[in-house]
Design a protein around this motif. Sequence first.
Motif, PDB file in Angstrom:
ATOM      1  N   PRO A  10       0.284  20.367  10.900  1.00  0.00           N
ATOM      2  CA  PRO A  10      -0.525  19.577  10.057  1.00  0.00           C
ATOM      3  C   PRO A  10      -1.462  20.132   8.865  1.00  0.00           C
ATOM      4  O   PRO A  10      -1.536  19.569   7.755  1.00  0.00           O
ATOM      5  CB  PRO A  10      -1.776  19.522  11.271  1.00  0.00           C
ATOM      6  CG  PRO A  10      -0.974  19.487  12.510  1.00  0.00           C
ATOM      7  CD  PRO A  10       0.250  20.930  12.108  1.00  0.00           C
ATOM      8  N   LEU A  11      -1.595  21.382   8.744  1.00  0.00           N
ATOM      9  CA  LEU A  11      -2.128  22.031   7.263  1.00  0.00           C
ATOM     10  C   LEU A  11      -0.816  21.932   6.426  1.00  0.00           C
ATOM     11  O   LEU A  11      -1.499  21.732   5.251  1.00  0.00           O
ATOM     12  CB  LEU A  11      -2.356  23.375   7.591  1.00  0.00           C
ATOM     13  CG  LEU A  11      -3.565  24.030   8.118  1.00  0.00           C
ATOM     14  CD1 LEU A  11      -3.541  25.548   7.693  1.00  0.00           C
ATOM     15  CD2 LEU A  11      -4.708  23.411   6.956  1.00  0.00           C
ATOM     16  N   TRP A  37      -2.579  13.325  -5.350  1.00  0.00           N
ATOM     17  CA  TRP A  37      -3.214  13.734  -6.494  1.00  0.00           C
ATOM     18  C   TRP A  37      -2.348  12.977  -7.688  1.00  0.00           C
ATOM     19  O   TRP A  37      -2.949  12.494  -8.743  1.00  0.00           O
ATOM     20  CB  TRP A  37      -2.725  15.202  -6.664  1.00  0.00           C
ATOM     21  CG  TRP A  37      -3.023  15.832  -8.063  1.00  0.00           C
ATOM     22  CD1 TRP A  37      -2.261  15.815  -9.142  1.00  0.00           C
ATOM     23  CD2 TRP A  37      -4.023  16.970  -8.476  1.00  0.00           C
ATOM     24  NE1 TRP A  37      -2.809  16.436 -10.137  1.00  0.00           N
ATOM     25  CE2 TRP A  37      -3.912  17.123  -9.888  1.00  0.00           C
ATOM     26  CE3 TRP A  37      -4.951  17.412  -7.921  1.00  0.00           C
ATOM     27  CZ2 TRP A  37      -4.534  18.187 -10.621  1.00  0.00           C
ATOM     28  CZ3 TRP A  37      -5.805  18.409  -8.334  1.00  0.00           C
ATOM     29  CH2 TRP A  37      -5.467  18.702  -9.713  1.00  0.00           C
ATOM     30  N   GLU A  43       7.512   7.476   9.452  1.00  0.00           N
ATOM     31  CA  GLU A  43       7.480   7.317  11.051  1.00  0.00           C
ATOM     32  C   GLU A  43       8.707   6.635  11.822  1.00  0.00           C
ATOM     33  O   GLU A  43       8.887   6.697  12.941  1.00  0.00           O
ATOM     34  CB  GLU A  43       6.414   6.610  11.627  1.00  0.00           C
ATOM     35  CG  GLU A  43       4.986   7.278  11.178  1.00  0.00           C
ATOM     36  CD  GLU A  43       3.686   6.711  11.561  1.00  0.00           C
ATOM     37  OE1 GLU A  43       3.729   5.318  11.867  1.00  0.00           O
ATOM     38  OE2 GLU A  43       2.640   7.110  11.454  1.00  0.00           O
ATOM     39  N   GLU A  67       4.436   6.202   4.643  1.00  0.00           N
ATOM     40  CA  GLU A  67       3.910   6.976   6.189  1.00  0.00           C
ATOM     41  C   GLU A  67       4.971   5.870   7.203  1.00  0.00           C
ATOM     42  O   GLU A  67       5.497   6.633   8.005  1.00  0.00           O
ATOM     43  CB  GLU A  67       2.756   6.900   6.678  1.00  0.00           C
ATOM     44  CG  GLU A  67       1.584   7.732   5.775  1.00  0.00           C
ATOM     45  CD  GLU A  67       1.625   9.180   6.106  1.00  0.00           C
ATOM     46  OE1 GLU A  67       2.275   9.638   7.246  1.00  0.00           O
ATOM     47  OE2 GLU A  67       1.331   9.908   5.232  1.00  0.00           O
ATOM     48  N   TYR A  68       5.017   4.741   6.942  1.00  0.00           N
ATOM     49  CA  TYR A  68       5.790   3.847   7.648  1.00  0.00           C
ATOM     50  C   TYR A  68       7.447   4.323   7.783  1.00  0.00           C
ATOM     51  O   TYR A  68       7.994   4.535   8.797  1.00  0.00           O
ATOM     52  CB  TYR A  68       5.685   2.480   7.315  1.00  0.00           C
ATOM     53  CG  TYR A  68       6.509   1.412   8.019  1.00  0.00           C
ATOM     54  CD1 TYR A  68       6.461   0.975   9.125  1.00  0.00           C
ATOM     55  CD2 TYR A  68       8.109   1.278   7.596  1.00  0.00           C
ATOM     56  CE1 TYR A  68       7.307   0.229  10.155  1.00  0.00           C
ATOM     57  CE2 TYR A  68       8.949   0.186   8.274  1.00  0.00           C
ATOM     58  CZ  TYR A  68       8.481  -0.261   9.391  1.00  0.00           C
ATOM     59  OH  TYR A  68       9.412  -0.993  10.063  1.00  0.00           O
ATOM     60  N   TYR A  89      -0.698  22.627 -14.451  1.00  0.00           N
ATOM     61  CA  TYR A  89      -1.098  22.682 -12.761  1.00  0.00           C
ATOM     62  C   TYR A  89       0.269  22.556 -12.012  1.00  0.00           C
ATOM     63  O   TYR A  89       0.450  23.361 -11.033  1.00  0.00           O
ATOM     64  CB  TYR A  89      -1.668  21.487 -12.343  1.00  0.00           C
ATOM     65  CG  TYR A  89      -2.301  21.633 -10.822  1.00  0.00           C
ATOM     66  CD1 TYR A  89      -3.011  22.995 -10.414  1.00  0.00           C
ATOM     67  CD2 TYR A  89      -2.278  20.469 -10.271  1.00  0.00           C
ATOM     68  CE1 TYR A  89      -3.569  22.677  -9.103  1.00  0.00           C
ATOM     69  CE2 TYR A  89      -2.577  20.402  -8.865  1.00  0.00           C
ATOM     70  CZ  TYR A  89      -3.139  21.990  -8.222  1.00  0.00           C
ATOM     71  OH  TYR A  89      -3.532  21.863  -6.995  1.00  0.00           O
ATOM     72  N   GLY A  93       0.837  -1.067   0.075  1.00  0.00           N
ATOM     73  CA  GLY A  93      -0.056   0.046   0.079  1.00  0.00           C
ATOM     74  C   GLY A  93       1.098   1.220   0.032  1.00  0.00           C
ATOM     75  O   GLY A  93       1.669   1.128   1.051  1.00  0.00           O
ATOM     76  N   ARG A 117       1.243  19.622   6.130  1.00  0.00           N
ATOM     77  CA  ARG A 117       1.309  18.331   5.755  1.00  0.00           C
ATOM     78  C   ARG A 117       0.111  17.838   4.805  1.00  0.00           C
ATOM     79  O   ARG A 117       0.303  16.854   4.102  1.00  0.00           O
ATOM     80  CB  ARG A 117       1.392  17.274   7.133  1.00  0.00           C
ATOM     81  CG  ARG A 117       2.848  17.527   7.796  1.00  0.00           C
ATOM     82  CD  ARG A 117       2.889  17.354   9.418  1.00  0.00           C
ATOM     83  NE  ARG A 117       2.320  15.680   9.636  1.00  0.00           N
ATOM     84  CZ  ARG A 117       3.347  14.760   9.642  1.00  0.00           C
ATOM     85  NH1 ARG A 117       4.693  15.000   9.287  1.00  0.00           N
ATOM     86  NH2 ARG A 117       2.937  13.401   9.987  1.00  0.00           N
ATOM     87  N   ALA A 118      -1.047  18.449   5.151  1.00  0.00           N
ATOM     88  CA  ALA A 118      -2.213  18.344   4.447  1.00  0.00           C
ATOM     89  C   ALA A 118      -1.944  18.357   3.116  1.00  0.00           C
ATOM     90  O   ALA A 118      -2.473  17.638   1.893  1.00  0.00           O
ATOM     91  CB  ALA A 118      -3.664  18.680   5.050  1.00  0.00           C
ATOM     92  N   ARG A 131       0.223  15.791   1.589  1.00  0.00           N
ATOM     93  CA  ARG A 131      -0.443  14.507   1.200  1.00  0.00           C
ATOM     94  C   ARG A 131      -1.423  14.660  -0.044  1.00  0.00           C
ATOM     95  O   ARG A 131      -1.672  13.803  -0.652  1.00  0.00           O
ATOM     96  CB  ARG A 131      -1.173  14.029   2.463  1.00  0.00           C
ATOM     97  CG  ARG A 131      -0.212  13.590   3.408  1.00  0.00           C
ATOM     98  CD  ARG A 131      -0.698  12.935   4.689  1.00  0.00           C
ATOM     99  NE  ARG A 131       0.028  12.455   5.751  1.00  0.00           N
ATOM    100  CZ  ARG A 131       0.328  13.140   6.967  1.00  0.00           C
ATOM    101  NH1 ARG A 131      -0.501  13.903   7.224  1.00  0.00           N
ATOM    102  NH2 ARG A 131       1.103  12.176   7.866  1.00  0.00           N
ATOM    103  N   ARG A 132      -2.071  15.910   0.147  1.00  0.00           N
ATOM    104  CA  ARG A 132      -3.031  16.069  -1.183  1.00  0.00           C
ATOM    105  C   ARG A 132      -2.487  15.935  -2.445  1.00  0.00           C
ATOM    106  O   ARG A 132      -3.049  15.229  -3.374  1.00  0.00           O
ATOM    107  CB  ARG A 132      -3.507  17.615  -0.954  1.00  0.00           C
ATOM    108  CG  ARG A 132      -4.504  17.997  -2.038  1.00  0.00           C
ATOM    109  CD  ARG A 132      -4.993  19.453  -1.920  1.00  0.00           C
ATOM    110  NE  ARG A 132      -4.229  20.360  -2.350  1.00  0.00           N
ATOM    111  CZ  ARG A 132      -3.859  20.805  -3.844  1.00  0.00           C
ATOM    112  NH1 ARG A 132      -4.394  20.264  -4.732  1.00  0.00           N
ATOM    113  NH2 ARG A 132      -2.931  21.584  -3.945  1.00  0.00           N
ATOM    114  N   ALA A 135       0.660   3.457   2.972  1.00  0.00           N
ATOM    115  CA  ALA A 135       1.275   2.672   4.227  1.00  0.00           C
ATOM    116  C   ALA A 135       2.524   2.876   4.359  1.00  0.00           C
ATOM    117  O   ALA A 135       3.204   2.982   5.355  1.00  0.00           O
ATOM    118  CB  ALA A 135       0.503   1.336   4.151  1.00  0.00           C
ATOM    119  N   LYS A 168      -5.022  10.683  -9.416  1.00  0.00           N
ATOM    120  CA  LYS A 168      -5.516  11.337 -10.291  1.00  0.00           C
ATOM    121  C   LYS A 168      -4.573  11.088 -11.504  1.00  0.00           C
ATOM    122  O   LYS A 168      -5.042  10.869 -12.648  1.00  0.00           O
ATOM    123  CB  LYS A 168      -5.979  12.919  -9.973  1.00  0.00           C
ATOM    124  CG  LYS A 168      -6.821  13.454 -11.113  1.00  0.00           C
ATOM    125  CD  LYS A 168      -7.080  14.588 -10.399  1.00  0.00           C
ATOM    126  CE  LYS A 168      -7.611  15.690 -11.675  1.00  0.00           C
ATOM    127  NZ  LYS A 168      -8.934  15.192 -11.968  1.00  0.00           N
TER     128      LYS A 168
END
Lengths: 227, 227
Positions: free
Chosen positions: A86-87, A98, A73, A69-70, A148, A63, A89-90, A93-94, A66, A102
Motif C-alpha cells: 500500500p505504501l 502529480w 483491477e 484503476e479499472y 524533479y 475519468g 502504491r501510494a 499514485r502520488r 477511474a 500539477k
Amino acid sequence: MTKLYHFSLDPMSRRLRLALAEYGLGFELIEQKPWEPDPALYGLNAAGAVPVLVTDAGEPLSGIEAVSEYLEETREDRPSLIPGTPLQRAEIRRLTGWFDTKFYAEVSEPVLTEKAIRRFLPREAGGGSPDMNRVRSGLSRLRAHLQYVEALIDRRRWLAGDELSTADLAAAAHLSCLDYLGDVPWVEFAPVKGWYQRLKSRPSFRPLLADAIRGIPAPASYADLDF
Amino acid sequence: MTKLYHFSLDPMSRRLRLALAEYGLGFELIEQKPWEPDPALYGLNAAGAVPVLVTDAGEPLSGIEAVSEYLEETREDRPSLIPGTPLQRAEIRRLTGWFDTKFYAEVSEPVLTEKAIRRFLPREAGGGSPDMNRVRSGLSRLRAHLQYVEALIDRRRWLAGDELSTADLAAAAHLSCLDYLGDVPWVEFAPVKGWYQRLKSRPSFRPLLADAIRGIPAPASYADLDF
C-alpha cells in the motif's frame, strides 16, 4: 472490442493507450478533435472530454483515475502497473497524480492549448494566435519538473520505485506530447533522457511515435529512438 | 498517531477528514493556512500543498487519490468506501474525480480563492479585493453541477450507487466549503439538500461543522442539521 475515444495530443489519452498496450489488451482508437466537438461524446461522458474507454460489453468509462484503476483491477494475469505494498502504491499514485494534475495545469495544458489546439479553434471559440506568455511560463516550469524527475530517477530504476508503473506512463505521456512539439530540452537532462529512452523503446510506445497531426509535423527526433 | 496537515476550507482536506472518520481512524489535525506558507510542508510534500497524511510510522503521503486509495487498502475490517465490482468502483472514482478536478476548477477554486483566501494574502502574493467575475462565473457553474447531482440522486440512494462512497465524501466536501460561505442555493435543489442532510447528520461530519475561520463567520445554517 474495447474502444478508446482519444485525442493524439491529450496526455491522459496517451497514458491509457500505453496502459492498454502494457496490459496486452487490443483496442480500437476513435479520434476526437478538441476543435470539432462531437455531441456523441457527451452521451459517453457527461464531462464531454476524452479519454473515454468503452468496454467490450459497451460500458463507457471516463475519468482518468477511474479508467486506470479499472484496467488494473480487471487485468487478470498481466503484470500490475500499480505494484507493491500500500505504501509503494501510494507513491505510484502520488506521482501519477502529480503529472495529471500539477504538471498538466502548469505545463501541458498551457503549452498544448496555445501551440497546438488554439490554431484549429474557430475565432469565436478562442482560436487565433498563441498567447506566448502562457507558452513561456509553461516551458519555464517544465524545467523545474524535469529537475524533479531527474532527482527521482537518480535514486530509482523507474519513477516510483524498482518497477514500471502508471507513474512512468503518466510522466512519459505528458512529456511525449511536448516532445511532439519539440519542446523538451533533453540535452540538459541526460538521466531523464535515459529513462525516457527506455520507455520509448517499449512496444507499447510505438503507436504513439506514429501519431501525426495535420498541419503540425513532429520534429524528426520525435520518433527516433536514438534522439 | 496519524497526522493530517490540512486547511479548513480545502475540499480535498475535508474529504480526507471525512474518510478517516468513516474508517474509524483517530487522527491529529495540523492546520496550514494558504496565506502563511509553512516551509516544513515542502519536506512532507514536494508539491507544497495540503492535504498531507503522515502515517503512524511517520511516512508522509500526499496526492488526494494516493491517500484516499491508501486508506481504503489499509482499512482492515472497516466498511469499504469504494465498494462493489470493478465497474461500480469505476463509477465511484469517476464521480470522485469529477468533483476534485472539474468541480474544483470550475467552482471551488475560484469561489474559495476569491471570497476567502485572497483577503488574507499579502498584496504582493495576489491579495486584495475579490475578482467578482470569477465568483459569479463559479456560482453560475455551481448550478449546473447541482443539476447533475440532482439527476444522479434522483435514481440512486447515494451518488455513485446504493452505498456511501468516496464520491459522496468528495461532493459533500466541496459543497460544505461553499456552504460555509453561504453560497449553496439549497432551496432550489431539494433532492440534493436531502442527500446532503443525510451526510451532514453522520458523526464523521460533525467536526467539519465546528470549523471556524477567523474573520469569516459561517452563516447559522452551516452547522444546523435542519438548515
